[in-house]
Design a protein around this motif. Sequence first.
Motif, short mmCIF file in Angstrom:
data_model
loop_
_atom_site.label_atom_id
_atom_site.label_comp_id
_atom_site.label_asym_id
_atom_site.label_seq_id
_atom_site.Cartn_x
_atom_site.Cartn_y
_atom_site.Cartn_z
N ASP A 131 10.82 10.12 11.63
CA ASP A 131 12.02 10.16 12.47
C ASP A 131 12.25 11.57 13.02
OD1 ASP A 131 14.51 8.90 13.48
OD2 ASP A 131 15.49 10.29 12.11
N ARG A 132 12.08 12.58 12.16
CA ARG A 132 12.22 13.96 12.63
C ARG A 132 11.14 14.31 13.66
NH1 ARG A 132 13.32 14.70 7.06
NH2 ARG A 132 11.17 15.37 6.68
N GLU A 133 9.93 13.83 13.43
CA GLU A 133 8.83 14.12 14.35
C GLU A 133 9.08 13.49 15.72
OE1 GLU A 133 3.93 13.88 14.46
OE2 GLU A 133 5.03 13.15 12.70
N VAL A 134 9.60 12.28 15.71
CA VAL A 134 9.93 11.60 16.97
C VAL A 134 11.02 12.37 17.73
CG1 VAL A 134 11.01 9.54 17.95
CG2 VAL A 134 9.15 9.31 16.30
N LYS A 135 12.05 12.77 17.01
CA LYS A 135 13.14 13.51 17.66
C LYS A 135 12.64 14.82 18.26
CE LYS A 135 16.88 11.52 14.91
NZ LYS A 135 17.83 11.69 13.77
N GLN A 136 11.76 15.50 17.54
CA GLN A 136 11.20 16.75 18.03
C GLN A 136 10.34 16.50 19.28
OE1 GLN A 136 8.96 18.90 15.10
NE2 GLN A 136 8.53 20.63 16.44
N GLY A 181 0.83 -1.20 0.00
CA GLY A 181 0.00 0.00 0.00
C GLY A 181 0.87 1.25 0.00
N PRO A 182 0.25 2.44 0.11
CA PRO A 182 1.03 3.69 0.16
C PRO A 182 2.05 3.63 1.29
CG PRO A 182 -1.31 4.15 -0.11
CD PRO A 182 -1.20 2.67 0.16
N VAL A 183 3.24 4.18 1.04
CA VAL A 183 4.36 4.08 1.98
C VAL A 183 4.57 5.41 2.69
CG1 VAL A 183 6.81 3.55 2.24
CG2 VAL A 183 5.43 2.29 0.57
N ALA A 184 4.81 5.34 3.99
CA ALA A 184 5.03 6.53 4.81
C ALA A 184 6.40 7.12 4.54
CB ALA A 184 4.88 6.17 6.29
N ASP A 185 6.57 8.38 4.91
CA ASP A 185 7.87 9.06 4.84
C ASP A 185 8.59 8.79 6.16
OD1 ASP A 185 10.04 10.79 4.85
OD2 ASP A 185 8.95 12.45 3.94
#
Length: 306
Positions: free
Chosen positions: A296-301, A287-291
């Motif tokens: 990863d940037r969102e988790v770090k933030q 199916g559609p693939v996530a970025d």
Amino acid sequence: MSKVDEFEELRPLLFSIAYRILGSVTEAEDAVQETWLRFDGSSARPTSAKAYLSTVVTRISIDVLRSARVRREAYVGPWFPEPLLSDPYQDPERSVELADSVSMAALLLLERLSPLERAVFLMREVFAFEYDEVAAAVGRSEAACRQLLVRARRHMEAGRPRFAADREERQELATRFFDALKDGDVGGLQELLAADVQLVGDGGGKAPQLAKPVAGASNVSRLLGTVFPWLIRVDVTCEQHEINGQPGAIFRDRDGKVLVILALDVLDGQIQTIRSVINPDKLGHLGPVADAWAIDREVKQARRGG
């Protein structure tokens, strides 16, 4: 029966052969499609459509594998097969053997074989073709195929994967594992892992991935118990699925796009190996693939914000 009907009846078997040879869902689908084109374009009507189509798809797959092996030698990091959610070829009398043969552990073991050894081993040992059919499929004599099979068996027996025989037991353990994973329960995770468990990731250089495999129950449980609760915080969800016939899960972002899959090898009531596939090139058929980089940037933030 029309050509179309004959082909569609055998399509699941053809895909299963091609996937085990190639370790790629997309390449296996292409091989099956090419097989149909050759069958449809042939004026002759074979005595056995199964034998004819199995021969064609096997030869196509061997040719594709020979070129693919060159690419795999230059692959960034560990290479895993494309995840398969369900094998379309069902044979109730041999369901356990078929499931084991499509596991990631088995497919990685098959990588040790030459393309011809791989094809002969699969056709004879997994799909139970007669030697004359195997010989026709790979373009070798029956005697040569017997020799190829002996060599293939020797390689496979040395590292043949073993799994928990009780499917319910594996699934129950997997449910406990993924519950502990979502909760960040490091102690609960460690109880489910073998002492020498390995966590290995395939990102192909195209997504965040482990710098190297992580070994040992303490190290693996700490890493998993730290990382995955933060993914849950940024709305990543976990769906349990069988992955290549073994327990596993698909993780999706808040939009339902596929982020990563985890596949588990279970033996003697413990998880022996955890494989993650996050390379987007290997997830598109799901199916559609996530970025993954954005997540990863969102988790770090989120971690910086406490």
